[in-house]
Design a protein around this motif. Structure first.
Motif, PDB file in Angstrom:
ATOM      1  N   LEU A 104       4.117  -2.353   9.247  1.00 34.01           N
ATOM      2  CA  LEU A 104       3.313  -3.202  10.129  1.00 34.01           C
ATOM      3  C   LEU A 104       3.480  -4.689   9.839  1.00 34.01           C
ATOM      4  O   LEU A 104       2.829  -5.519  10.462  1.00 34.01           O
ATOM      5  CB  LEU A 104       1.835  -2.826  10.015  1.00 34.01           C
ATOM      6  N   ASP A 105       4.353  -5.005   8.873  1.00 36.35           N
ATOM      7  CA  ASP A 105       4.621  -6.389   8.504  1.00 36.35           C
ATOM      8  C   ASP A 105       3.358  -7.088   7.990  1.00 36.35           C
ATOM      9  O   ASP A 105       3.106  -8.249   8.298  1.00 36.35           O
ATOM     10  CB  ASP A 105       5.209  -7.161   9.689  1.00 36.35           C
ATOM     11  N   TRP A 106       2.553  -6.355   7.220  1.00 39.19           N
ATOM     12  CA  TRP A 106       1.391  -6.943   6.548  1.00 39.19           C
ATOM     13  C   TRP A 106       1.822  -7.469   5.190  1.00 39.19           C
ATOM     14  O   TRP A 106       2.757  -6.969   4.575  1.00 39.19           O
ATOM     15  CB  TRP A 106       0.292  -5.903   6.362  1.00 39.19           C
ATOM     16  N   GLN A 107       1.111  -8.469   4.707  1.00 40.12           N
ATOM     17  CA  GLN A 107       1.456  -9.074   3.424  1.00 40.12           C
ATOM     18  C   GLN A 107       0.556  -8.610   2.288  1.00 40.12           C
ATOM     19  O   GLN A 107       0.933  -8.690   1.119  1.00 40.12           O
ATOM     20  CB  GLN A 107       1.405 -10.604   3.531  1.00 40.12           C
ATOM     21  N   ARG A 139       0.587  -6.011  -2.322  1.00 40.33           N
ATOM     22  CA  ARG A 139       0.860  -7.292  -1.663  1.00 40.33           C
ATOM     23  C   ARG A 139       2.339  -7.604  -1.769  1.00 40.33           C
ATOM     24  O   ARG A 139       3.031  -7.149  -2.683  1.00 40.33           O
ATOM     25  CB  ARG A 139       0.030  -8.428  -2.281  1.00 40.33           C
ATOM     26  N   ASP A 140       2.793  -8.373  -0.814  1.00 36.77           N
ATOM     27  CA  ASP A 140       4.170  -8.840  -0.826  1.00 36.77           C
ATOM     28  C   ASP A 140       4.387  -9.706  -2.066  1.00 36.77           C
ATOM     29  O   ASP A 140       3.520 -10.500  -2.433  1.00 36.77           O
ATOM     30  CB  ASP A 140       4.445  -9.654   0.445  1.00 36.77           C
ATOM     31  N   CYS A 151       2.123  -1.339   4.942  1.00 38.33           N
ATOM     32  CA  CYS A 151       2.322  -2.790   5.029  1.00 38.33           C
ATOM     33  C   CYS A 151       3.730  -3.139   5.489  1.00 38.33           C
ATOM     34  O   CYS A 151       3.932  -4.050   6.310  1.00 38.33           O
ATOM     35  CB  CYS A 151       2.039  -3.435   3.677  1.00 38.33           C
ATOM     36  N   GLN A 152       4.721  -2.445   4.973  1.00 33.72           N
ATOM     37  CA  GLN A 152       6.099  -2.753   5.334  1.00 33.72           C
ATOM     38  C   GLN A 152       6.399  -2.373   6.777  1.00 33.72           C
ATOM     39  O   GLN A 152       7.169  -3.055   7.452  1.00 33.72           O
ATOM     40  CB  GLN A 152       7.057  -2.059   4.372  1.00 33.72           C
ATOM     41  N   ALA A 163      -2.879  -5.652   1.328  1.00 27.20           N
ATOM     42  CA  ALA A 163      -3.808  -4.620   1.779  1.00 27.20           C
ATOM     43  C   ALA A 163      -4.519  -4.004   0.577  1.00 27.20           C
ATOM     44  O   ALA A 163      -3.955  -3.917  -0.523  1.00 27.20           O
ATOM     45  CB  ALA A 163      -3.079  -3.534   2.560  1.00 27.20           C
TER      46      ALA A 163
END
Length: 229
Positions: free
Chosen positions: A176-179, A200-201, A173-174, A181
């Motif tokens: 690919l800049d996902w918030q 999650r962020d 996630c970090q 997963a």
């Protein structure tokens, strides 16, 4: 005879200059990098074909407009102040050689650029030409390679996928800049899909209820959308 020689020399130099100008024009139009010329007010005076391809705007849309239209909003003030300061003092606020900065495509998407700049004078006026190379694919490849190395390291140091899953999700996630997963795994004994781990962020709070449902959920094969997938 001397006057004839002088006239001939002037004509020769003039023809040579025209050849240089024409060659420069052809080079600019066939270049794969964007070439853009602005004045001291940051108004675009010239763009080549590559600029149209890289930024998505037509020549008509760019020429006469401000260069800031090709920048993310958060960089526009810095550009205006930096150019104003340079014109007044000659001090550069960033490197003019192969500096990496984001650009803004007409679609609204940011693109990764490698930029170089130069200044020239004509009839007492100052102009600036920038060359912009789209390095988005290169940056994506570098990021993908770094992610592959990180994932390989996590798997190599984990006892099994259950222990690796939380760190894997966070790393992916970090990168690919996902918030948010989820990591789903098939339970072969019961032939159901169940949640193994999630991430999650910390700024995303509205997904808490969704996560609570997924923790308890078990999807048989072929039933509901997750089970069919």
């Amino acid at each position: 005879m001397a006057d004839d020689n002088s006239s001939h020399e002037v004509a020769r130099v003039g023809m040579a200059l025209q050849d240089v100008i024409e060659s420069s024009r052809i080079l600019a139009e066939t270049a794969s990098d964007a070439i853009i010329t602005i004045d001291t007010e940051s108004t675009m005076l010239f763009v080549n074909k590559a600029a149209e391809r890289i930024f998505g705007y037509s020549e008509e849309e760019m020429v006469g407009s401000k260069l800031t239209m090709l920048m993310p909003e958060y960089l526009r003030h810095l550009h205006r102040e930096g150019l104003k300061n340079y014109v007044a003092t000659g001090q550069k606020h960033i490197s003019w050689e192969a500096v990496e900065l984001p650009g803004l495509h007409k679609s609204g998407n940011e693109i990764s650029l490698e930029l170089s700049f130069n200044e020239f004078n004509r009839n007492g006026e100052r102009f600036f030409t920038g060359i912009a190379r789209d390095i988005s694919k290169r940056k994506q490849d570098e990021s993908r390679l770094a992610l592959q190395h990180s994932v390989a390291g996590i798997l190599a140091n984990a006892d099994d996928v259950h222990h690796a899953a939380p760190k894997l999700l966070q790393t992916i996630c970090q990168h690919l800049d996902w918030q948010i997963a989820d990591f789903w795994l098939v339970d072969r004994n019961d032939d159901v899909l169940q949640l193994l781990s999630n991430w999650r962020d910390s700024t995303i709070t509205q997904a808490e209820g969704f996560e609570a449902i997924n923790i308890q959920a078990r999807y048989p094969q072929g039933e509901t959308f997750p089970g069919k997938i």
